[in-house]
Motif scaffolding. Structure first.
Motif, PDB file in Angstrom:
ATOM      1  N   GLY A   1       0.797  -1.218   0.000  1.00  0.00           N
ATOM      2  CA  GLY A   1       0.000   0.000   0.000  1.00  0.00           C
ATOM      3  C   GLY A   1       0.828   1.265   0.000  1.00  0.00           C
ATOM      4  N   LYS A   2       2.134   1.138  -0.121  1.00  0.00           N
ATOM      5  CA  LYS A   2       3.007   2.307  -0.137  1.00  0.00           C
ATOM      6  C   LYS A   2       2.893   3.012  -1.483  1.00  0.00           C
ATOM      7  CE  LYS A   2       7.760   3.562   1.024  1.00  0.00           C
ATOM      8  NZ  LYS A   2       9.102   3.006   1.368  1.00  0.00           N
ATOM      9  N   VAL A   3       2.620   4.304  -1.452  1.00  0.00           N
ATOM     10  CA  VAL A   3       2.400   5.081  -2.670  1.00  0.00           C
ATOM     11  C   VAL A   3       3.626   5.954  -2.942  1.00  0.00           C
ATOM     12  CG1 VAL A   3       0.946   6.786  -3.823  1.00  0.00           C
ATOM     13  CG2 VAL A   3      -0.077   5.116  -2.258  1.00  0.00           C
ATOM     14  N   THR A   4       4.144   5.848  -4.138  1.00  0.00           N
ATOM     15  CA  THR A   4       5.254   6.702  -4.562  1.00  0.00           C
ATOM     16  C   THR A   4       4.786   7.533  -5.742  1.00  0.00           C
ATOM     17  OG1 THR A   4       6.911   5.105  -3.844  1.00  0.00           O
ATOM     18  CG2 THR A   4       7.614   6.770  -5.417  1.00  0.00           C
ATOM     19  N   LEU A   5       4.903   8.833  -5.613  1.00  0.00           N
ATOM     20  CA  LEU A   5       4.524   9.747  -6.678  1.00  0.00           C
ATOM     21  C   LEU A   5       5.788  10.333  -7.293  1.00  0.00           C
ATOM     22  CD1 LEU A   5       1.595  11.673  -4.955  1.00  0.00           C
ATOM     23  CD2 LEU A   5       1.527   9.512  -6.203  1.00  0.00           C
ATOM     24  N   THR A   6       5.775  10.478  -8.590  1.00  0.00           N
ATOM     25  CA  THR A   6       6.941  10.970  -9.308  1.00  0.00           C
ATOM     26  C   THR A   6       6.761  12.433  -9.697  1.00  0.00           C
ATOM     27  OG1 THR A   6       7.427   8.781 -10.196  1.00  0.00           O
ATOM     28  CG2 THR A   6       8.364  10.647 -11.364  1.00  0.00           C
ATOM     29  N   ASP A   7       7.768  13.242  -9.379  1.00  0.00           N
ATOM     30  CA  ASP A   7       7.813  14.626  -9.841  1.00  0.00           C
ATOM     31  C   ASP A   7       8.659  14.637 -11.109  1.00  0.00           C
ATOM     32  OD1 ASP A   7       7.963  17.319 -10.245  1.00  0.00           O
ATOM     33  OD2 ASP A   7       9.063  17.786  -8.409  1.00  0.00           O
TER      34      ASP A   7
ATOM     35  N   LYS B   1      13.624  10.358 -13.880  1.00  0.00           N
ATOM     36  CA  LYS B   1      14.789  10.462 -14.755  1.00  0.00           C
ATOM     37  C   LYS B   1      14.342  11.104 -16.067  1.00  0.00           C
ATOM     38  CE  LYS B   1      16.674   6.179 -12.856  1.00  0.00           C
ATOM     39  NZ  LYS B   1      17.019   4.763 -13.132  1.00  0.00           N
ATOM     40  N   GLY B   2      15.292  11.557 -16.837  1.00  0.00           N
ATOM     41  CA  GLY B   2      14.954  12.126 -18.133  1.00  0.00           C
ATOM     42  C   GLY B   2      14.306  11.090 -19.027  1.00  0.00           C
ATOM     43  N   ASP B   3      13.105  11.348 -19.481  1.00  0.00           N
ATOM     44  CA  ASP B   3      12.397  10.407 -20.350  1.00  0.00           C
ATOM     45  C   ASP B   3      11.237  11.130 -21.019  1.00  0.00           C
ATOM     46  OD1 ASP B   3      11.037   8.330 -21.598  1.00  0.00           O
ATOM     47  OD2 ASP B   3      11.400   6.914 -19.969  1.00  0.00           O
ATOM     48  N   ASN B   4      11.506  11.741 -22.141  1.00  0.00           N
ATOM     49  CA  ASN B   4      10.496  12.518 -22.860  1.00  0.00           C
ATOM     50  C   ASN B   4       9.342  11.649 -23.331  1.00  0.00           C
ATOM     51  OD1 ASN B   4       9.495  13.747 -25.637  1.00  0.00           O
ATOM     52  ND2 ASN B   4      10.235  15.438 -24.376  1.00  0.00           N
ATOM     53  N   LYS B   5       9.622  10.402 -23.669  1.00  0.00           N
ATOM     54  CA  LYS B   5       8.561   9.516 -24.154  1.00  0.00           C
ATOM     55  C   LYS B   5       7.559   9.198 -23.051  1.00  0.00           C
ATOM     56  CE  LYS B   5      11.375   7.260 -27.720  1.00  0.00           C
ATOM     57  NZ  LYS B   5      11.959   5.976 -28.187  1.00  0.00           N
TER      58      LYS B   5
ATOM     59  N   GLN C   1      17.593  21.505 -14.958  1.00  0.00           N
ATOM     60  CA  GLN C   1      16.227  21.950 -15.221  1.00  0.00           C
ATOM     61  C   GLN C   1      15.563  21.192 -16.358  1.00  0.00           C
ATOM     62  OE1 GLN C   1      17.147  26.608 -14.642  1.00  0.00           O
ATOM     63  NE2 GLN C   1      15.069  26.222 -15.332  1.00  0.00           N
ATOM     64  N   ALA C   2      16.343  20.572 -17.217  1.00  0.00           N
ATOM     65  CA  ALA C   2      15.774  19.947 -18.413  1.00  0.00           C
ATOM     66  C   ALA C   2      16.438  18.593 -18.668  1.00  0.00           C
ATOM     67  CB  ALA C   2      15.940  20.862 -19.620  1.00  0.00           C
ATOM     68  N   PRO C   3      16.099  17.578 -17.890  1.00  0.00           N
ATOM     69  CA  PRO C   3      16.776  16.283 -18.047  1.00  0.00           C
ATOM     70  C   PRO C   3      16.580  15.662 -19.419  1.00  0.00           C
ATOM     71  CG  PRO C   3      14.837  16.072 -16.643  1.00  0.00           C
ATOM     72  CD  PRO C   3      15.067  17.533 -16.836  1.00  0.00           C
ATOM     73  N   ASP C   4      15.400  15.860 -20.017  1.00  0.00           N
ATOM     74  CA  ASP C   4      15.172  15.283 -21.342  1.00  0.00           C
ATOM     75  C   ASP C   4      15.983  16.005 -22.411  1.00  0.00           C
ATOM     76  OD1 ASP C   4      13.480  17.443 -20.645  1.00  0.00           O
ATOM     77  OD2 ASP C   4      11.973  16.894 -22.131  1.00  0.00           O
TER      78      ASP C   4
ATOM     79  N   PRO D   1      22.689   5.698 -28.028  1.00  0.00           N
ATOM     80  CA  PRO D   1      21.223   5.616 -27.994  1.00  0.00           C
ATOM     81  C   PRO D   1      20.664   6.422 -26.825  1.00  0.00           C
ATOM     82  CG  PRO D   1      22.167   3.454 -28.392  1.00  0.00           C
ATOM     83  CD  PRO D   1      23.320   4.366 -28.072  1.00  0.00           C
ATOM     84  N   GLN D   2      19.573   7.132 -27.074  1.00  0.00           N
ATOM     85  CA  GLN D   2      19.040   8.033 -26.059  1.00  0.00           C
ATOM     86  C   GLN D   2      18.685   7.315 -24.769  1.00  0.00           C
ATOM     87  OE1 GLN D   2      16.863  11.304 -27.643  1.00  0.00           O
ATOM     88  NE2 GLN D   2      15.409  11.350 -25.944  1.00  0.00           N
ATOM     89  N   GLU D   3      18.199   6.068 -24.880  1.00  0.00           N
ATOM     90  CA  GLU D   3      17.832   5.340 -23.666  1.00  0.00           C
ATOM     91  C   GLU D   3      19.062   4.960 -22.833  1.00  0.00           C
ATOM     92  OE1 GLU D   3      17.741   2.374 -27.169  1.00  0.00           O
ATOM     93  OE2 GLU D   3      17.147   4.459 -26.757  1.00  0.00           O
ATOM     94  N   ASN D   4      20.257   5.080 -23.425  1.00  0.00           N
ATOM     95  CA  ASN D   4      21.486   4.783 -22.688  1.00  0.00           C
ATOM     96  C   ASN D   4      22.112   6.027 -22.059  1.00  0.00           C
ATOM     97  OD1 ASN D   4      21.100   2.188 -23.500  1.00  0.00           O
ATOM     98  ND2 ASN D   4      22.880   2.068 -24.833  1.00  0.00           N
ATOM     99  N   VAL D   5      21.445   7.145 -22.202  1.00  0.00           N
ATOM    100  CA  VAL D   5      21.861   8.370 -21.520  1.00  0.00           C
ATOM    101  C   VAL D   5      20.878   8.589 -20.375  1.00  0.00           C
ATOM    102  CG1 VAL D   5      22.306  10.833 -21.697  1.00  0.00           C
ATOM    103  CG2 VAL D   5      22.806   9.332 -23.642  1.00  0.00           C
ATOM    104  N   ILE D   6      21.336   8.347 -19.164  1.00  0.00           N
ATOM    105  CA  ILE D   6      20.461   8.372 -17.991  1.00  0.00           C
ATOM    106  C   ILE D   6      20.751   9.638 -17.200  1.00  0.00           C
ATOM    107  CG2 ILE D   6      19.746   7.137 -15.916  1.00  0.00           C
ATOM    108  CD1 ILE D   6      20.971   4.597 -17.325  1.00  0.00           C
ATOM    109  N   VAL D   7      19.735  10.483 -17.061  1.00  0.00           N
ATOM    110  CA  VAL D   7      19.905  11.777 -16.408  1.00  0.00           C
ATOM    111  C   VAL D   7      19.088  11.806 -15.122  1.00  0.00           C
ATOM    112  CG1 VAL D   7      19.727  14.275 -16.644  1.00  0.00           C
ATOM    113  CG2 VAL D   7      20.239  12.871 -18.651  1.00  0.00           C
TER     114      VAL D   7
END
Length: 718
Positions: A60-66, A100-104, A372-375, A388-394
């Motif tokens: 029941g633990k809730v984690t919200l993402t900013d 994490k940065g993830d525009n998709k 300010q702009a991880p994506d 590859p963009q998915e291999n750049v983790i911000v």
């Protein structure tokens, strides 16, 4: 409150979610395309990810993402406050993590343009309500009762007739297998329990007890530290360097040349890498670098503004918007004014200087820092290094201020290039002097305003701006006017004034410019609103009555009503000066009234500021008030205390001893009022800045009869 990151599950982009949800890229496992593999309950642990913003584990633990950066503006509170409202969970019982940065997955993650709430709130409300409804349905199915007999509250689904309850953790597995409902009913504003309430911020305890992780707090195993001696004219090249003394500093490991990408150019420097920040900075001080500063102009501030004025007087510029015939009306009018306003270059000067950690690992790069702009960083590094963009983790940390500077891609790119060279993780630390002398800066911009009054009404307004265009550093096109030429100028004026024109007179110089809090509205607002105050005098009208005549939009009229009410405008004192300004940017309108008087020693004192914010739908009024107050303090400094100046291509300001900031004793009482309406949400973090300075200079005119058209000015010398 836990701030560590969580491992995200490999849920797929879905096709079966109706309407808005599909557009947003929300993730509901049962709606995936046939044949696609979806992680379900029990796979890889006990957590089930309901969608990109919400994770509920089986306890029941809730984690919200900013999904946006937290740099003081309140997204760490506001985003969860929105989600918790429709999800029906208590804020005290949840964890908040940075995405994490993830525009998709999250769409745009740029924390800029005051866009976090206005760009996301409808999606977040629908997302949270949808998740809640799925949990309610799952509970009803377990009890074999109609969903209409069940409701959600405080992280539980409750059966009304029997009082039975399941906590969300007991339902999340079943809920994740359901089809997302197509028609979800959102709460009415009158039903809100959390939204529009001045709730205490979730990050305040973390920042007061030391738990909050800022960029400089982050550590990695085996990490080294770097300081870079960069060219003081930015565009210069490294001709040679002597690192003999630097390598004698205990702890120094490497010294080498490094290039940093800055828009379409590069900034060169020599980096010292050591086993501590202190050793790196001491090694940097011991370097001897010879620079090649040929091939570009070494600018001087006086020359910049002299050229601006020449351009404004001799060129019509690129037309941004023209209606009617302003030139014809100006020629025919008996009452006209023609004046020039000047605004200086400014540094962002966040309390936390730039810093960034990078770990280059061949086919993978990880980055940590105040970003300010991880994506944007993800896409930039991917493109430059062909990874590859998915291999750049911000990874985002908390930010100690940003104001647009930390949305730029230069400092993460530099950190990545240093990490690549040394073959391990590195933290690059900028000193205050680095931060203040290297830019990029808010551009200094000059304006020419021409106006005409015929038969007591405005018959023409003609504005031209001359200054650097940020867009010119991102592409080579120079054939269009600055897209923000009229930013800050209220749209209803175009409906009431027949002849108006805005034009941009291009001006180029070797040093890049970039966004600063409220972007072009920070300078436009001063020029355009100051000019309207001068037009009011020319027309023989009170400043607010003048605006009321032309701002016929209902929201503007109500805002003016509120300004008059809270400031006591109609019964204002005769022994002081009162000034007004109203600006619009990022879909919010802010009106301010400033009162000034003279000290016993004859110096001008700011007695009071009244600010009225119309941002439409909003989340937390306390955050709004804090942001408007902060904007006014920042505007006060930019108007009366600090500027960036150049001499022979070098920045003259180095630190806060000659780039002065407002002290608490300089700040007047500030009273903030938020308009109540259900219009679409506007921005909050930036719109409070532009109206302050024109309101202040108008108040000074009302008190002294002196017009101030050039910033900054010395308040003690007026």
């Amino acid at each position: 409150m836990e701030t560590k990151e969580i491992s995200r599950r490999n849920f797929l982009r879905v096709s079966g979610v109706a309407g808005t949800a599909l557009f947003l890229g929300f993730y509901f496992p049962a709606s995936a395309k046939k044949g696609e593999i979806v992680t379900a309950a029990g796979a890889e642990g006990s957590g089930v990810e309901m969608n990109a913003w919400i994770m509920i584990d089986t306890d029941g633990k809730v984690t919200l993402t900013d999904h946006r950066a937290e740099m003081g503006q309140g997204s760490y509170q506001s985003v969860p406050q929105i989600i918790a409202e429709e999800l029906e969970v208590d804020l005290k019982d949840i964890n908040v993590v940075f995405a994490k940065g993830d525009n998709k997955k999250y769409g745009s993650q740029i924390t800029g343009g005051s866009s976090t709430i206005r760009g996301s709130y409808k999606k977040l409300l629908m997302l949270s309500a949808t998740a809640r409804q799925m949990l309610v349905t799952a509970g009803a199915n377990k009890w074999s009762v109609p969903a209409s007999e069940c409701y959600a509250e405080s992280g539980n689904v409750i059966h009304k007739p029997s009082g039975k309850k399941f906590h969300y953790g007991e339902l999340v597995t079943d809920a994740s297998k359901l089809e997302a409902p197509k028609n979800v009913q959102l709460k009415k504003i009158s039903e809100y329990k959390l939204i529009r309430k001045p709730l205490q911020r979730l990050d305040t305890p973390l920042k007061t007890n030391g738990e909050a992780i800022f960029g400089l707090d982050k550590k990695l195993p085996g990490m080294l530290y770097a300081a870079v001696e960069r060219n003081p004219r930015m565009r210069g090249k490294v001709k040679s360097f002597d690192d003999t003394a630097a390598k004698k500093i205990p702890g120094v490991k490497h010294v080498f040349k490094v290039d940093m990408a800055v828009f379409n150019t590069t900034r060169e420097g020599v980096v010292v890498v050591a086993d501590s920040t202190w050793a790196a900075i001491e090694g940097k001080k011991a370097l001897r670098v010879e620079w090649d500063d040929s091939g570009f102009d070494h600018v001087n501030t006086a020359d910049i503004f002299k050229k601006h004025e020449e351009l404004l007087k001799t060129q019509e510029g690129l037309s941004y918007k023209t209606q009617g015939d302003p030139d014809g009306a100006l020629k025919q009018a008996a009452k006209t004014i023609d004046v020039i306003y000047q605004t200086p270059y400014q540094s962002h000067s966040s309390m936390e200087p730039l810093n960034c950690i990078a770990h280059y690992q061949g086919d993978k790069v990880e980055i940590w820092g105040p970003i300010q702009a991880p994506d944007w960083i993800q896409a930039d590094i991917s493109g430059r290094l062909k990874i590859p963009q998915e291999n750049v983790i911000v990874h985002m940390t908390f930010l100690g201020g940003g104001f647009g500077r930390k949305a730029f891609m230069d400092y993460p790119h530099e950190a990545v290039m240093i990490s690549k060279e040394i073959g391990g993780p590195v933290q690059v630390v900028w000193t205050r002097e680095d931060d203040m002398t290297q830019g990029p800066y808010r551009a200094g911009i000059s304006y020419r305003g021409q106006g005409a009054i015929t038969d007591g009404v405005v018959s023409a307004l003609k504005f031209k701006m001359a200054g650097q265009n940020i867009d010119h550093w991102q592409n080579d096109k120079r054939d269009k006017a600055n897209g923000s030429t009229s930013e800050g100028f209220l749209k209803p004026y175009f409906d009431s004034i027949k002849n108006i024109s805005f034009a941009d007179v291009p001006y180029e110089m070797p040093l890049p410019n970039m966004w600063w809090r409220s972007v072009y509205a920070s300078t436009n607002g001063f020029a355009y609103e100051s000019f309207l105050n001068e037009m009011a005098v020319l027309a023989g009208k009170d400043q607010l009555d003048f605006r009321r005549q032309y701002l016929k939009d209902d929201r503007c009229q109500k805002l003016i009503d509120k300004m008059e009410e809270v400031s006591g405008w109609k019964s204002r004192e005769k022994n002081g000066g009162y000034g007004v300004a109203i600006t619009e940017c990022f879909s919010s309108t802010v009106g301010q009234v400033v009162k000034v008087s003279r000290h016993a020693d004859g110096k001008v004192k700011i007695d009071q500021v009244w600010a009225v914010m119309d941002c439409g739908w909003y989340v937390n009024p306390d955050i709004i008030k804090a942001q408007v107050e902060g904007s006014i303090v920042m505007a006060l400094g930019a108007a009366t205390m600090h500027e960036i100046t150049f001499k022979d291509g070098l920045v003259e300001q180095k630190n806060f001893y000659n780039y002065l900031m407002p002290r608490m004793s300089d700040v007047p009482p500030i009273e903030v009022h938020v308009m109540e309406n259900d219009a679409d949400a506007g921005g909050v973090g930036e719109p409070g800045l532009p109206p302050f300075t024109p309101a202040l200079t108008d108040a000074i005119f009302d008190l002294t009869g002196k017009r101030i058209r050039k910033l900054p000015f010395n308040l003690n010398a007026v």
